[in-house]
Design an enzyme around this catalytic site. Structure first.
Site, PDB file in Angstrom:
ATOM      1  N   CYS A   1      -6.937   1.403   2.510  1.00  0.00           N
ATOM      2  CA  CYS A   1      -7.593   0.134   2.186  1.00  0.00           C
ATOM      3  C   CYS A   1      -8.958   0.473   1.610  1.00  0.00           C
ATOM      4  CB  CYS A   1      -7.718  -0.745   3.426  1.00  0.00           C
ATOM      5  SG  CYS A   1      -8.725  -2.226   3.164  1.00  0.00           S
TER       6      CYS A   1
ATOM      7  N   CYS B   1      -9.700  -7.178  -2.548  1.00  0.00           N
ATOM      8  CA  CYS B   1      -8.840  -6.026  -2.272  1.00  0.00           C
ATOM      9  C   CYS B   1      -9.351  -4.852  -3.091  1.00  0.00           C
ATOM     10  CB  CYS B   1      -7.385  -6.346  -2.618  1.00  0.00           C
ATOM     11  SG  CYS B   1      -6.266  -4.938  -2.409  1.00  0.00           S
TER      12      CYS B   1
END
Length: 217
Positions: free
Chosen positions: A25, A158
């Protein structure tokens, strides 16, 4: 989760909202890097281990610049069938898989509906893919909305998706490094696309809490 690492400053594990574990991530990695610097676990220039591989980071105050693993599995302009329509996608893995769709206006999209359909499409196998919808605003600026697997909804930002979109658009000759990526939450992330790929942006400390052992029993 921050854990000990043998040949790195620390090891790192990331869990999605549905409890599944993700390989990587980007924004979470930036936050983990700053946290470990503030706690004295790692220096300003650090390396940490993820399921996607070793990640390097540089902490500059609240700003963190993260070197991602080399993008791979790049595919450009290939068709998939959705109901009775054929759409053309791009995809790349920037630690986790991303499908990238270029659109004229990200604000007019039904991201939840279309994102979910593409995310579970058979073209991406059992694990599926994150889905990024990208609007080009200039050679160094894009806007993005992302449907994230594991959350199974649109998220406000994101990091790996920002990088994936930058990589795809750069390969297509539509943008050049560095690329400002304006997220749904209003934050601007910066993607550097040279021999190595970097994600840069601000971080903020929100809270500190203690989880007691009894909570896990």
């Amino acid at each position: 989760l921050i854990e000990n690492g043998d040949d790195v400053d620390f090891s790192w594990r990331f869990f999605n909202a549905d409890g599944s574990e993700a390989e990587m991530c980007g924004n979470g990695g930036r936050c983990a890097a700053r946290y470990c610097f503030l706690k004295g676990i790692a220096p300003e220039l650090m390396t940490f281990r993820t399921l996607a591989g070793a990640i390097k980071a540089q902490v500059m105050g609240s700003n963190v610049k993260l070197q991602l693993t080399s993008p791979h599995e790049l595919k450009l302009d290939y068709p998939i069938q959705i109901d009775d329509k054929e759409i053309f996608l791009n995809s790349v893995n920037t630690g986790v898989p991303h499908a990238v769709l270029i659109v004229d206006d990200v604000d007019r999209l039904h991201v939840e509906e279309l994102g979910r359909t593409i995310r579970f499409h058979k073209a991406f196998g059992e694990k599926g893919s994150n889905v990024d919808f990208v609007q080009i605003e200039g050679k160094n600026r894009i806007r993005i909305r992302t449907y994230e697997r594991g959350v199974e909804a649109e998220t406000l930002a994101c990091g790996t998706g920002a990088v994936a979109s930058g990589v795809v658009l750069s390969k297509k000759g539509l943008v050049q490094s560095p690329v400002d990526v304006v997220t749904r939450g209003g934050e601007t992330l910066k993607v550097h696309l040279n021999d190595d790929v970097f994600l840069e942006g601000d971080t903020r400390i929100i809270y500190v809490a203690t989880l007691h052992e009894e909570a896990l029993s």
